[in-house]
Write an enzyme that holds these catalytic residues in place. Structure first.
Site, PDB file in Angstrom:
ATOM      1  N   HIS A  84     -74.907 -31.088  36.027  1.00  0.00           N
ATOM      2  CA  HIS A  84     -75.792 -31.268  37.197  1.00  0.00           C
ATOM      3  C   HIS A  84     -74.944 -31.562  38.424  1.00  0.00           C
ATOM      4  CE1 HIS A  84     -75.192 -35.352  35.637  1.00  0.00           C
ATOM      5  NE2 HIS A  84     -75.388 -35.762  36.878  1.00  0.00           N
ATOM      6  N   ASP A  86     -70.407 -37.664  40.512  1.00  0.00           N
ATOM      7  CA  ASP A  86     -69.643 -38.149  39.355  1.00  0.00           C
ATOM      8  C   ASP A  86     -69.550 -37.094  38.254  1.00  0.00           C
ATOM      9  OD1 ASP A  86     -72.394 -38.526  39.045  1.00  0.00           O
ATOM     10  OD2 ASP A  86     -72.148 -40.201  37.654  1.00  0.00           O
ATOM     11  N   HIS A  87     -70.112 -35.906  38.532  1.00  0.00           N
ATOM     12  CA  HIS A  87     -69.990 -34.789  37.584  1.00  0.00           C
ATOM     13  C   HIS A  87     -69.347 -33.556  38.204  1.00  0.00           C
ATOM     14  CE1 HIS A  87     -72.316 -36.524  34.162  1.00  0.00           C
ATOM     15  NE2 HIS A  87     -72.605 -37.362  35.132  1.00  0.00           N
ATOM     16  N   ASP A 141     -76.035 -36.312  32.105  1.00  0.00           N
ATOM     17  CA  ASP A 141     -76.902 -37.448  32.436  1.00  0.00           C
ATOM     18  C   ASP A 141     -78.343 -37.025  32.201  1.00  0.00           C
ATOM     19  OD1 ASP A 141     -74.791 -38.984  33.214  1.00  0.00           O
ATOM     20  OD2 ASP A 141     -75.174 -38.818  35.372  1.00  0.00           O
ATOM     21  N   ASP A 174     -75.424 -39.846  27.007  1.00  0.00           N
ATOM     22  CA  ASP A 174     -75.407 -40.712  28.197  1.00  0.00           C
ATOM     23  C   ASP A 174     -75.739 -42.175  27.843  1.00  0.00           C
ATOM     24  OD1 ASP A 174     -75.736 -41.820  30.733  1.00  0.00           O
ATOM     25  OD2 ASP A 174     -77.563 -40.688  31.217  1.00  0.00           O
ATOM     26  N   SER A 228     -78.931 -36.653  47.297  1.00  0.00           N
ATOM     27  CA  SER A 228     -79.164 -35.544  46.371  1.00  0.00           C
ATOM     28  C   SER A 228     -80.464 -35.729  45.595  1.00  0.00           C
ATOM     29  CB  SER A 228     -78.013 -35.462  45.365  1.00  0.00           C
ATOM     30  OG  SER A 228     -77.956 -36.656  44.607  1.00  0.00           O
ATOM     31  N   VAL A 251     -86.899 -45.755  40.628  1.00  0.00           N
ATOM     32  CA  VAL A 251     -86.722 -45.763  39.168  1.00  0.00           C
ATOM     33  C   VAL A 251     -85.378 -45.126  38.876  1.00  0.00           C
ATOM     34  CG1 VAL A 251     -89.203 -45.603  38.675  1.00  0.00           C
ATOM     35  CG2 VAL A 251     -87.827 -43.510  38.779  1.00  0.00           C
ATOM     36  N   SER A 252     -84.815 -45.481  37.756  1.00  0.00           N
ATOM     37  CA  SER A 252     -83.494 -44.989  37.384  1.00  0.00           C
ATOM     38  C   SER A 252     -83.551 -43.534  36.940  1.00  0.00           C
ATOM     39  CB  SER A 252     -82.934 -45.858  36.268  1.00  0.00           C
ATOM     40  OG  SER A 252     -81.737 -45.294  35.766  1.00  0.00           O
ATOM     41  N   HIS A 305     -81.622 -42.536  34.363  1.00  0.00           N
ATOM     42  CA  HIS A 305     -81.016 -42.529  33.031  1.00  0.00           C
ATOM     43  C   HIS A 305     -81.969 -43.083  31.979  1.00  0.00           C
ATOM     44  CE1 HIS A 305     -77.040 -41.595  34.743  1.00  0.00           C
ATOM     45  NE2 HIS A 305     -77.469 -42.318  35.760  1.00  0.00           N
ATOM     46  N   ASP A 349     -56.134 -40.802  48.156  1.00  0.00           N
ATOM     47  CA  ASP A 349     -55.953 -41.760  49.238  1.00  0.00           C
ATOM     48  C   ASP A 349     -55.408 -40.990  50.424  1.00  0.00           C
ATOM     49  OD1 ASP A 349     -55.283 -45.062  49.377  1.00  0.00           O
ATOM     50  OD2 ASP A 349     -54.341 -43.753  50.825  1.00  0.00           O
TER      51      ASP A 349
END
Lengths: 558, 558
Positions: free
Chosen positions: A81, A85-86, A170, A202, A240, A371-372, A374, A449
């Site tokens: 997705h 983080d993916h 996820d 997940d 997103s 709401v989450s 996951h 960095d």
């Protein structure tokens, strides 16, 4: 706390090797590498955001060392997705080899392509849908719909003669999702019947009891707040979160308000989502930010970024009166978002600031506006019982999450010996339905960095923490090359220090004396003289000022 | 966000002036100054702990400028209870005048005296109990029992001919407290009948709906965990939470375990509490830590500090295997504590570490092992309705808490115009039952940093943040005094930087060239030459490395 490093054996023919490269031990930088018959398949390639003990770091990447020397063997990168983080580390991997094919759903690919464009990379892509099967080298990949806080998320079943692995990406199991696209438990059941040898699942909410509430339940809350709001409404959420924005658009539309999108990533992502049909924009509801000022205050909703208190994002700037929109009495601000650990103080500063300006601030602490994305423990139990996997390796979580997820698997009957509590770099071999840990790679954090990637070391970060907490003192002495006689200095400069620099007047004679003594005793080497300076002032500062700053002595020969 | 600064008028005779010096706008450094007929009374004098944007700071004190020039007029410091955020700054105030009398309950005074002893101060004290009234200069002070997360807390009613002020200190309204000592609502009712002109009331939990659960409810949870624990039990909590420790002692005793106290402050505070009779130690339950190793693992409970993930405290050291007690499989760790915002990542690191070592970690996220010490909204409503104060000024809270508390007051019928949303330094005059804001002092944060008090400025902190995030580059050039010709350098040193120092070789000729040009154009002043160096390298670093470090140029004449 680091796992013991053990080199894995060479991969035996007919064996599938699985190496989670990132996401085990942290929430972020998810990446898993699959190897079979000399070919590699990568699932996800995300970034991790730094914590407070990693100052100045922009992003943290997975350690690519597992694939770096074998880039030509990589048959593709499957993206489950479109969250950072993916997908966030894809540009850094493609910089190593630009033509690795990217496989994902249309929205996932569109978001990844937009990101790659900023890095001036045009990728090779293969767009896939739920229900579809693609042969990627020796890997037969079946894509399965899952439900998450972004549309179009996919789980992937990776089938090889050595066994079948199901990777959830996820997911959660919202039973009344806004777009009707359920986590496809019927496919999970079928795959289970056929036999899933290893389940990568997940763990983010595995330690949360019960079930994640419906996204749909937020709509009426947003509606009632927007309906009663006397003036402007500002909603902040993740840029997103298409369904959250959808609900804001619908609520605004229902009460005769227009919506202006604020923040670069919000505008970009929602434009993509609308073009692809994931975001259904009610006729005439969107208005350009520049024209929003012409609309009466009780007819406008601003949809913005900055829900995590990021200092440069729209919401923080509003709270500090540094944004074009001057928040005031009667305005309503809704933080329709989670609170990511570590961001609490920043978010509370924003809430305090907005409240002080007169706004009513609604957040998940005082209303049901988030709401989450996951699956919580209750959902994971369903999942295990429907799938009945032979082996389980929890992924996507800090150790406490992975541990809680493993306990759920065991509770549903997965033998403890078939439950793998892995780490980044754990090497798992799958053969004949048996998954075995065969090694542990030593993988590190790769820090981005500024323009540097992977050059910042933990020693550099320790330097930064010392500099940040204690400041530094630099001492410059110019000595005559031949005699070692002090010509200039000691000049002392300090930064991040409470005291006026004149406080150091007291130590200058001591330094000069220590240097003379060293020179008299035959020391000429500038490094050794620098150590003399360091020791002398270090001891003095510790005793006199009770501080341990970084000390940077410099003896120059002239 | 700072309130507008307005000098208050000279205090009129017959008027009581109230100045909250700390605790309004932050949770901590609580201090209020009362003035009547030329005399000053101080209520509380606490510290605030720094946030992540105040790196290196040890403590934050109230700004004493309101009393600094009038120390001889101070008739006393009333301390409502023994927490750091109420007593921690007393040593710093007494350093300005050592013989200011300290007034408080026996436990509060004992904890304060222990703290003062570390600063080598022996204070003048007056020990008071609930129900007692003391005349302190022109202030008649009646002390009223309140219930909090430390025993022996007092509210104080301050009575002058100008009016009566009731200050709650920190409190909640546990209706079945462990020691039977209730918040004395009967006295609140009587004071209300007599007329409370201004109510200063704890806001910490004003935005939490409902009621704080009973401390007593934690006991059975602790007992059942301790009963079932197969090996050692380690409980971490605040070192001043006598009742929490009491419940651990009782639970351990009930299941045949001994208890060893760990951590300097835990040992010190519990020794004081036991000596004064606040902690009732069951016969033979306590054991010295040094002898605890001789006890079988299933017969011992360790009671320790470090529940906030403080890196140097017992619990973090255990999680990192840096403590004598090596946590392992079968051990149970209970975090019987709150999670103070900003400490999340540190606490989760500890939980992950302990879980990885094999311990079962119980915390407020997965069991009922903590309740707050502050009244939630439901309790505050009771309080307002019983007291019926004429005017209200919420204290002890960030703005969002003060605001929520004011809303509760208004909901019970206090007119909005009689509800003061103050800030640190707000000046309120009370006369004939009317409380009026008459000014706003400009009070700052006073940072304790090593041996310095109040010398660290916000500019210093900004320097530290830059140093911590971006590091620094120092450039040293030695020039001939007469000609400006470069003799040595540029020498460039960098810290907190990704790149090897050789990366700067590219910019050295540019710096030398820029300097030559400046000298040729007649610049001789070293400050001006330093600016040339700064600009040259600054521009280069921003473009080439995409970083904005601190730049420290130094041109030395030799």
């Amino acid at each position: 706390m680091k796992s013991t490093i053990v080199d894995p054996p060479a991969l035996a023919p007919g064996t599938l090797r699985i190496v989670p490269v990132g996401g085990l031990g942290e929430i972020g930088r998810n990446m898993t590498v699959f190897e079979y018959e000399g070919k590699l398949l990568i699932v996800d390639c995300g970034v991790l955001f730094p914590e407070e003990n990693q100052p100045g770091v922009d992003l943290i990447l997975p350690d690519f060392s597992v694939v770096r020397d074998r880039l030509d063997d990589v048959v593709g990168i499957v993206l489950t997705h479109g969250h950072e983080d993916h997908i966030g580390a894809v540009p850094y991997l493609l910089k190593l080899r630009e033509d690795i094919p990217i496989i994902g759903s249309p929205l996932t690919l569109a978001l990844t392509e937009a990101k790659l464009k900023e890095h001036r990379i045009t990728p090779y892509t293969l767009d896939v849908r739920e229900g579809q099967t693609e042969q990627l080298g020796p890997f037969e990949c079946e894509f399965v719909a899952v439900n998450h806080s972004i549309p179009d998320a996919l789980a992937v079943a990776i089938k090889t003669p050595a066994g079948v692995v199901l990777h959830t990406g996820d997911f959660k199991m919202d039973q009344l999702p806004l777009d009707g696209r359920l986590t496809d438990l019927r496919s999970f059941a079928r795959l289970g019947e056929e036999g899933v040898d290893l389940f990568l699942v997940d763990s983010t909410n595995a330690d949360v009891p019960g079930f994640t509430p419906l996204e749909k339940d937020i709509g009426p809350v947003l509606e009632s707040i927007i309906e009663r709001a006397p003036r402007r409404v500002i909603v902040a959420s993740f840029s997103s979160h298409v369904h959250r924005v959808q609900q804001v658009l619908d609520a605004a539309h229902a009460h005769g308000r227009r919506v202006a999108l604020l923040g670069r990533s919000m505008v970009r992502n929602m434009t993509i989502a609308a073009e692809l049909g994931y975001l259904k924009v009610p006729e005439g509801v969107l208005i350009d930010f520049k024209k929003a000022g012409d609309i009466p205050d009780d007819r406008i909703v601003y949809m913005s970024t900055g829900s995590q208190g990021e200092p440069m994002a729209v919401l923080s700037r509003m709270a500090n009166l540094e944004h074009q929109i001057e928040v005031g009495e009667g305005d309503t601000v809704i933080l329709a978002s989670s609170l990511i650990p570590g961001n609490e103080n920043a978010v509370y500063r924003v809430i305090n600031g907005l409240t002080k300006l007169g706004a009513t601030v609604v957040h998940k602490g005082n209303a049901k506006v988030h709401v989450s994305g996951h699956a919580a423990a209750g959902e994971l139990l369903y999942c295990y019982n429907i799938l009945k996997p032979k082996n389980v390796m929890p992924v996507h979580g800090e150790y406490r999450h992975l541990f809680a997820n493993a306990a759920l698997a065991i509770a549903t009957g997965v033998p403890e010996s078939h439950t793998i509590l892995g780490d980044d770099g754990t090497v798992v071999d799958l053969r004949d339905g048996v998954a075995t840990v065969v090694g542990q790679y030593d993988l590190g954090f790769v820090y981005v960095d500024g323009s540097s990637v992977g050059e910042i070391t933990d020693a550099d970060l320790k330097d930064r923490r010392i500099l940040g907490e204690e400041g530094f003192i630099s001492i410059i002495v110019v000595v005559e090359a031949q005699t070692g006689r002090v010509i200039v200095g000691p000049e002392i400069h300090a930064k991040g220090f409470a005291e006026d620099e004149s406080v150091f007047d007291g130590v200058k004679p001591k330094i000069a004396a220590a240097l003379s003594e060293a020179v008299e005793n035959g020391t000429r080497d500038t490094y050794a003289l620098q150590q003399v300076v360091r020791r002398t002032i270090g001891r003095w500062v510790n005793t006199k000022l009770r501080r341990r700053p970084m000390i940077v002595p410099l003896v120059i020969e002239a």
